[in-house]
Design an enzyme around this catalytic site. Structure first.
Site, PDB file in Angstrom:
ATOM      1  N   ASN A  12      -3.450  -7.364   1.560  1.00  0.00           N
ATOM      2  CA  ASN A  12      -2.649  -6.732   2.613  1.00  0.00           C
ATOM      3  C   ASN A  12      -3.342  -5.421   2.989  1.00  0.00           C
ATOM      4  OD1 ASN A  12      -0.750  -5.474   4.202  1.00  0.00           O
ATOM      5  ND2 ASN A  12       0.805  -5.267   2.596  1.00  0.00           N
ATOM      6  N   TRP A  13      -3.951  -5.418   4.150  1.00  0.00           N
ATOM      7  CA  TRP A  13      -4.737  -4.232   4.543  1.00  0.00           C
ATOM      8  C   TRP A  13      -3.873  -3.094   5.067  1.00  0.00           C
ATOM      9  CZ3 TRP A  13     -10.201  -5.245   7.023  1.00  0.00           C
ATOM     10  CH2 TRP A  13     -10.995  -5.906   6.081  1.00  0.00           C
ATOM     11  N   LYS A  14      -2.582  -3.356   5.283  1.00  0.00           N
ATOM     12  CA  LYS A  14      -1.676  -2.322   5.813  1.00  0.00           C
ATOM     13  C   LYS A  14      -2.297  -1.689   7.064  1.00  0.00           C
ATOM     14  CE  LYS A  14       0.152  -1.887   1.205  1.00  0.00           C
ATOM     15  NZ  LYS A  14       0.764  -1.068   0.177  1.00  0.00           N
ATOM     16  N   HIS A  99       8.075  -6.464   3.538  1.00  0.00           N
ATOM     17  CA  HIS A  99       7.362  -5.538   2.648  1.00  0.00           C
ATOM     18  C   HIS A  99       8.203  -4.273   2.505  1.00  0.00           C
ATOM     19  CE1 HIS A  99       4.365  -2.829   1.051  1.00  0.00           C
ATOM     20  NE2 HIS A  99       3.637  -3.883   0.743  1.00  0.00           N
ATOM     21  N   GLU A 101       7.465  -1.291   2.572  1.00  0.00           N
ATOM     22  CA  GLU A 101       7.144  -0.237   3.552  1.00  0.00           C
ATOM     23  C   GLU A 101       7.830  -0.506   4.889  1.00  0.00           C
ATOM     24  OE1 GLU A 101       2.919  -0.498   2.973  1.00  0.00           O
ATOM     25  OE2 GLU A 101       3.192   0.294   0.945  1.00  0.00           O
ATOM     26  N   GLU A 169       7.076  -7.230  -5.604  1.00  0.00           N
ATOM     27  CA  GLU A 169       6.356  -5.960  -5.539  1.00  0.00           C
ATOM     28  C   GLU A 169       7.298  -4.812  -5.906  1.00  0.00           C
ATOM     29  OE1 GLU A 169       2.660  -6.342  -2.762  1.00  0.00           O
ATOM     30  OE2 GLU A 169       4.330  -5.477  -1.669  1.00  0.00           O
ATOM     31  N   GLY A 175       0.642   1.330  -4.918  1.00  0.00           N
ATOM     32  CA  GLY A 175      -0.250   2.467  -4.685  1.00  0.00           C
ATOM     33  C   GLY A 175      -0.179   3.560  -5.732  1.00  0.00           C
ATOM     34  N   SER A 214      -0.464  -2.199  -7.308  1.00  0.00           N
ATOM     35  CA  SER A 214      -1.559  -1.666  -8.129  1.00  0.00           C
ATOM     36  C   SER A 214      -2.388  -2.728  -8.842  1.00  0.00           C
ATOM     37  CB  SER A 214      -1.029  -0.632  -9.134  1.00  0.00           C
ATOM     38  OG  SER A 214      -0.518   0.488  -8.451  1.00  0.00           O
ATOM     39  N   GLY A 235      -3.090  -4.565  -2.273  1.00  0.00           N
ATOM     40  CA  GLY A 235      -3.209  -3.573  -1.201  1.00  0.00           C
ATOM     41  C   GLY A 235      -4.571  -2.900  -1.251  1.00  0.00           C
ATOM     42  N   GLY A 236      -4.607  -1.693  -1.810  1.00  0.00           N
ATOM     43  CA  GLY A 236      -5.815  -0.873  -1.827  1.00  0.00           C
ATOM     44  C   GLY A 236      -7.086  -1.607  -2.252  1.00  0.00           C
TER      45      GLY A 236
HETATM   46  P1  13P Z   1      -1.419  -1.596  -3.791  1.00  0.00           P
HETATM   47  O1  13P Z   1      -2.214  -2.769  -4.318  1.00  0.00           O
HETATM   48  O2  13P Z   1      -2.266  -0.633  -3.022  1.00  0.00           O
HETATM   49  O3  13P Z   1      -0.588  -0.988  -4.847  1.00  0.00           O
HETATM   50  O4  13P Z   1      -0.400  -2.188  -2.691  1.00  0.00           O
HETATM   51  C1  13P Z   1       0.360  -3.298  -3.021  1.00  0.00           C
HETATM   52  C2  13P Z   1       1.026  -3.809  -1.804  1.00  0.00           C
HETATM   53  O5  13P Z   1       1.906  -3.159  -1.259  1.00  0.00           O
HETATM   54  C3  13P Z   1       0.586  -5.100  -1.276  1.00  0.00           C
HETATM   55  O6  13P Z   1       1.446  -5.573  -0.304  1.00  0.00           O
END
Ligand code: 13P
Length: 252
Positions: A12-14, A99, A101, A169, A175, A214, A235-236
């Site tokens: 997920n590149w956000k 998600h 967010e 999640e 993050g 994470s 994510g990251g």
């Molecule tokens: P991180 O891997 O950066 O913690 O993000 C997880 C995430 O929100 C994937 O959707």
């Protein structure tokens, strides 16, 4: 790694990524082709602006491209929104919904997530529905109650066997570099499986449940080996080719 279900590793590149990042997609496609993954599906969900470029680039490959959100409406006067039909129009295969967010910064309720999921499924997009508890909910022992409630209100009533995926999640793990212990991940995934079987019967058993929060090259192997974990939503660590590849190296 041998598991009873095919794994899904999703990035997920956000709100990250520009056209120049197509290079990573080309590298990833080459790597996937060489490694011939039999038991793992691989998905990247970039922002809308580059989704078309990525999906064109990966057309004849085994890399899937998805979106991070879609509208619950079909079409019309909804400025700034993107419909499932539009995502299908550029050959996207999946969409992440609910998600944390989006729930937090865009006030998306579970009821809205459900409407979006129904709309996406109607357009033959596969759906990844995210659930997870906050730190205070975890500390007060409410994790399973919160997740049970999110599932009850977010899940669409009708699915086919492979068009729905659930991602667990924990909000506090996103993050932050923190992750639940293996036992807690196991317990939540087992609980989600139970709820899916209650709702969908035999089909529910086949739904993949991803862990997200994470995930990195150091912890991915251990997380993926936990029972009831069928993949990861990253994510990251999905933004850098080397890091994402290292996670895929645990899969086959
Ligand atoms: P991180 O891997 O950066 O913690 O993000 C997880 C995430 O929100 C994937 O959707």
């Amino acid at each position: 790694m041998k598991k009873n279900k095919k794994l899904l590793i999703a990035g997920n590149w956000k709100m990250n990524g520009l056209r120049k990042n197509s290079l990573m997609i080309s590298n990833l496609m080459k790597y996937i082709k060489n490694k011939k993954f039999k038991n793992t599906d691989i998905l990247i969900c970039p922002p809308f602006t580059i989704a078309n470029i990525f999906s064109t680039l990966s057309k004849k490959s085994n890399l899937m491209i998805g979106a991070q959100n879609c509208s619950d409406k079909v079409s019309g006067a909804f400025t700034g929104d993107i419909s499932p039909e539009m995502l299908k129009d550029i050959d996207l295969e999946m969409v992440i919904l609910g998600h944390s967010e989006r729930r937090e910064y865009h006030n998306e309720t579970s009821e809205i997530v459900k409407l979006k999921a129904i709309n996406a499924l109607k357009n033959k997009l596969n759906v990844i529905i995210c659930v997870g508890e906050s730190l205070s909910q975890k500390k007060s022992g409410k994790t399973l109650r919160v997740i049970g409630d999110q599932l009850k209100k977010s899940l669409p009533d009708k699915i086919s066997s492979n068009n729905l995926i659930v991602a667990y999640e924990p909000i506090w793990a996103i993050g932050s570099g923190l992750i639940p212990n293996n036992e807690d991940i196991y317990k939540v995934h087992e609980f989600i499986t139970k709820k899916l079987v209650e709702k969908y019967g035999a089909k529910g058993k086949r739904i993949k449940i991803l862990y997200g929060g994470s995930v990195n090259k150091k912890n991915a192997g251990e997380i993926l080996s936990i029972d009831y974990v069928n993949g990861a939503l990253v994510g990251g660590a999905s933004l850098k080719y080397k890091d994402f590849k290292s996670i895929l190296d645990f899969c086959n």
